[in-house]
Scaffold this motif. Structure first.
Motif, PDB file in Angstrom:
ATOM      1  N   ARG A 238       2.065   7.077  -6.346  1.00  0.00           N
ATOM      2  CA  ARG A 238       0.832   7.661  -6.834  1.00  0.00           C
ATOM      3  C   ARG A 238       1.123   9.296  -6.760  1.00  0.00           C
ATOM      4  NH1 ARG A 238      -4.664   7.159  -3.846  1.00  0.00           N
ATOM      5  NH2 ARG A 238      -3.831   8.501  -2.402  1.00  0.00           N
ATOM      6  N   HIS A 239       1.766   9.520  -5.587  1.00  0.00           N
ATOM      7  CA  HIS A 239       2.058  11.054  -5.135  1.00  0.00           C
ATOM      8  C   HIS A 239       3.261  11.552  -6.344  1.00  0.00           C
ATOM      9  CE1 HIS A 239      -0.018  11.471  -1.828  1.00  0.00           C
ATOM     10  NE2 HIS A 239       0.597  10.884  -0.871  1.00  0.00           N
ATOM     11  N   VAL A 240       4.200  10.571  -6.633  1.00  0.00           N
ATOM     12  CA  VAL A 240       5.114  10.919  -7.880  1.00  0.00           C
ATOM     13  C   VAL A 240       4.466  11.065  -9.135  1.00  0.00           C
ATOM     14  CG1 VAL A 240       7.057  10.086  -8.966  1.00  0.00           C
ATOM     15  CG2 VAL A 240       7.044   9.737  -6.584  1.00  0.00           C
ATOM     16  N   ALA A 241       3.488  10.265  -9.457  1.00  0.00           N
ATOM     17  CA  ALA A 241       2.716  10.546 -10.677  1.00  0.00           C
ATOM     18  C   ALA A 241       1.978  11.858 -10.653  1.00  0.00           C
ATOM     19  CB  ALA A 241       1.837   9.237 -10.693  1.00  0.00           C
ATOM     20  N   TYR A 242       1.508  12.332  -9.660  1.00  0.00           N
ATOM     21  CA  TYR A 242       0.862  13.590  -9.614  1.00  0.00           C
ATOM     22  C   TYR A 242       2.033  14.731  -9.461  1.00  0.00           C
ATOM     23  CZ  TYR A 242      -3.549  11.395 -10.486  1.00  0.00           C
ATOM     24  OH  TYR A 242      -4.730  10.633 -11.034  1.00  0.00           O
ATOM     25  N   GLY A 243       2.956  14.441  -9.360  1.00  0.00           N
ATOM     26  CA  GLY A 243       4.005  15.727  -9.483  1.00  0.00           C
ATOM     27  C   GLY A 243       4.822  15.955  -8.170  1.00  0.00           C
ATOM     28  N   ARG A 244       4.784  15.330  -7.282  1.00  0.00           N
ATOM     29  CA  ARG A 244       5.750  15.235  -6.097  1.00  0.00           C
ATOM     30  C   ARG A 244       6.883  14.735  -6.451  1.00  0.00           C
ATOM     31  NH1 ARG A 244       0.638  14.851  -3.186  1.00  0.00           N
ATOM     32  NH2 ARG A 244       0.207  16.879  -2.219  1.00  0.00           N
TER      33      ARG A 244
ATOM     34  N   ALA B 269       7.114  12.958  -1.771  1.00  0.00           N
ATOM     35  CA  ALA B 269       5.979  11.705  -1.943  1.00  0.00           C
ATOM     36  C   ALA B 269       6.171  10.789  -0.824  1.00  0.00           C
ATOM     37  CB  ALA B 269       6.232  10.884  -3.262  1.00  0.00           C
ATOM     38  N   ALA B 270       7.262  10.485  -0.296  1.00  0.00           N
ATOM     39  CA  ALA B 270       7.489   9.255   0.747  1.00  0.00           C
ATOM     40  C   ALA B 270       7.243  10.157   2.023  1.00  0.00           C
ATOM     41  CB  ALA B 270       8.951   9.060   0.737  1.00  0.00           C
ATOM     42  N   GLU B 271       7.577  11.606   2.135  1.00  0.00           N
ATOM     43  CA  GLU B 271       7.194  12.223   3.577  1.00  0.00           C
ATOM     44  C   GLU B 271       5.564  12.342   3.519  1.00  0.00           C
ATOM     45  OE1 GLU B 271       7.736  16.740   5.413  1.00  0.00           O
ATOM     46  OE2 GLU B 271       8.513  16.081   3.417  1.00  0.00           O
ATOM     47  N   ARG B 272       4.988  12.520   2.523  1.00  0.00           N
ATOM     48  CA  ARG B 272       3.582  12.697   2.687  1.00  0.00           C
ATOM     49  C   ARG B 272       2.807  11.243   2.823  1.00  0.00           C
ATOM     50  NH1 ARG B 272      -0.459  16.981   1.587  1.00  0.00           N
ATOM     51  NH2 ARG B 272      -2.467  15.799   1.292  1.00  0.00           N
ATOM     52  N   ALA B 273       2.987   9.941   2.158  1.00  0.00           N
ATOM     53  CA  ALA B 273       2.989   8.803   2.349  1.00  0.00           C
ATOM     54  C   ALA B 273       3.196   8.165   3.700  1.00  0.00           C
ATOM     55  CB  ALA B 273       3.301   8.086   1.142  1.00  0.00           C
TER      56      ALA B 273
ATOM     57  N   GLN C 289      -0.228   8.181   6.471  1.00  0.00           N
ATOM     58  CA  GLN C 289      -0.195   7.138   7.453  1.00  0.00           C
ATOM     59  C   GLN C 289      -1.193   7.403   8.428  1.00  0.00           C
ATOM     60  OE1 GLN C 289       0.913   4.141   6.646  1.00  0.00           O
ATOM     61  NE2 GLN C 289       0.607   3.426   8.978  1.00  0.00           N
ATOM     62  N   ARG C 290      -0.947   8.403   9.225  1.00  0.00           N
ATOM     63  CA  ARG C 290      -1.832   8.902  10.136  1.00  0.00           C
ATOM     64  C   ARG C 290      -3.354   8.513   9.968  1.00  0.00           C
ATOM     65  NH1 ARG C 290       2.088  12.861  10.644  1.00  0.00           N
ATOM     66  NH2 ARG C 290       1.066  14.536   9.401  1.00  0.00           N
ATOM     67  N   ASN C 291      -3.517   9.146   8.527  1.00  0.00           N
ATOM     68  CA  ASN C 291      -4.877   8.902   8.249  1.00  0.00           C
ATOM     69  C   ASN C 291      -5.430   7.423   8.175  1.00  0.00           C
ATOM     70  OD1 ASN C 291      -5.262  11.699   8.093  1.00  0.00           O
ATOM     71  ND2 ASN C 291      -4.868  11.688   5.826  1.00  0.00           N
TER      72      ASN C 291
ATOM     73  N   ARG D  56       0.698  -1.123   0.018  1.00  0.00           N
ATOM     74  CA  ARG D  56      -0.063   0.025  -0.259  1.00  0.00           C
ATOM     75  C   ARG D  56       0.893   1.291   0.047  1.00  0.00           C
ATOM     76  NH1 ARG D  56      -1.747   3.424   3.531  1.00  0.00           N
ATOM     77  NH2 ARG D  56      -0.898   2.408   5.482  1.00  0.00           N
ATOM     78  N   LEU D  57       1.936   1.259   0.830  1.00  0.00           N
ATOM     79  CA  LEU D  57       2.737   2.539   1.143  1.00  0.00           C
ATOM     80  C   LEU D  57       3.432   2.740  -0.420  1.00  0.00           C
ATOM     81  CD1 LEU D  57       3.833   2.052   4.563  1.00  0.00           C
ATOM     82  CD2 LEU D  57       2.407   4.122   3.768  1.00  0.00           C
TER      83      LEU D  57
END
Length: 232
Positions: A190-196, A201-205, A210-212, A183-184
């Motif tokens: 996915r975050h990379v695909a949308y421009g990060r 992207a890793a920080e966001r994921a 992850q908290r969510n 999943r991660l």
């Protein structure tokens, strides 16, 4: 009592809202399709909710179910109720976009109530567009003669605030899960695909997302069915 079902996931199922033909094959979801068809056997309007953590595969599974049922089903994602970018900035929540308080929960509940009524007129739902990070109003028509509405999103089984009303509006709720490593990995991609960039992207994921995910996991027991996607 929550039931459990393992579904072979031999491909790359992201959670972007598009169907990846390498992912869950129609032949692998026969039991789920039979379950969905049983919901609408009498032809009356029913709402099926599919939930799970970000990138668990719920969007792809929901799209498969709707595609297989053809004109008998419409997909109405919860993501159409993301707060607008400008409003998230105003509230100081933009860095937490995707968290439970970054959606219009009351608006989504009102939509589900309208959909349950299945009156004589078409109901229009909003659609979230990842390419512009905004929702488009009136983008998804739900005609009155469509018996099954499939809705998918992170917080369908949350029991706090306005969200608590949703569970009673769902005729059935499925919780989709996959192992965290898979999943991660999907989520970062996915975050990379949308421009990060990869670091962002890793920080966001591994941060906000992850908290969510950890919160969403606490709602698992409120589902009727847990669908575990297993590596093929």
């Amino acid at each position: 009592m929550t039931e459990h079902l393992a579904v072979d996931d031999s491909g790359s199922v992201d959670d972007s809202g598009s169907v990846d033909d390498r992912g869950v094959d129609d032949s692998d979801v026969d039991e789920l399709l039979a379950r969905a068809r049983e919901l609408i056997r009498d032809g009356r309007r029913r709402i099926l909710g599919i939930t799970g953590a970000p990138a668990a595969g719920k969007s792809t599974l929901a799209a498969r179910i709707v595609a297989a049922l053809g004109p008998a089903a419409v997909l109405v994602p919860m993501d159409g109720y993301h707060l607008a970018e400008a409003e998230l900035h105003r509230l100081g929540r933009h860095h937490r976009k995707g968290a439970i308080d970054t959606f219009d929960a009351a608006g989504f509940v009102c939509l589900l109530r309208r959909l349950r009524e299945a009156g004589p007129a078409t109901v229009y739902a909003p659609e979230f567009r990842r390419d512009i990070e905004e929702s488009i109003a009136g983008a998804i028509p739900v005609p009155p003669d469509v018996p099954l509405v499939v809705t998918e999103g992170n917080y369908l089984l949350a029991d706090q605030g306005e969200w608590a009303a949703i569970r009673d509006l769902l005729d059935e709720a499925w919780y989709v899960e996959v192992d965290d490593e898979t999943r991660l990995s999907r989520l970062v991609a996915r975050h990379v695909a949308y421009g990060r960039d990869p670091a962002e992207a890793a920080e966001r994921a591994y941060g906000n997302d992850q908290r969510n995910a950890e919160f969403i996991a606490t709602t698992r027991s409120r589902s009727d069915l847990v669908v575990t996607l297993t590596a093929g």
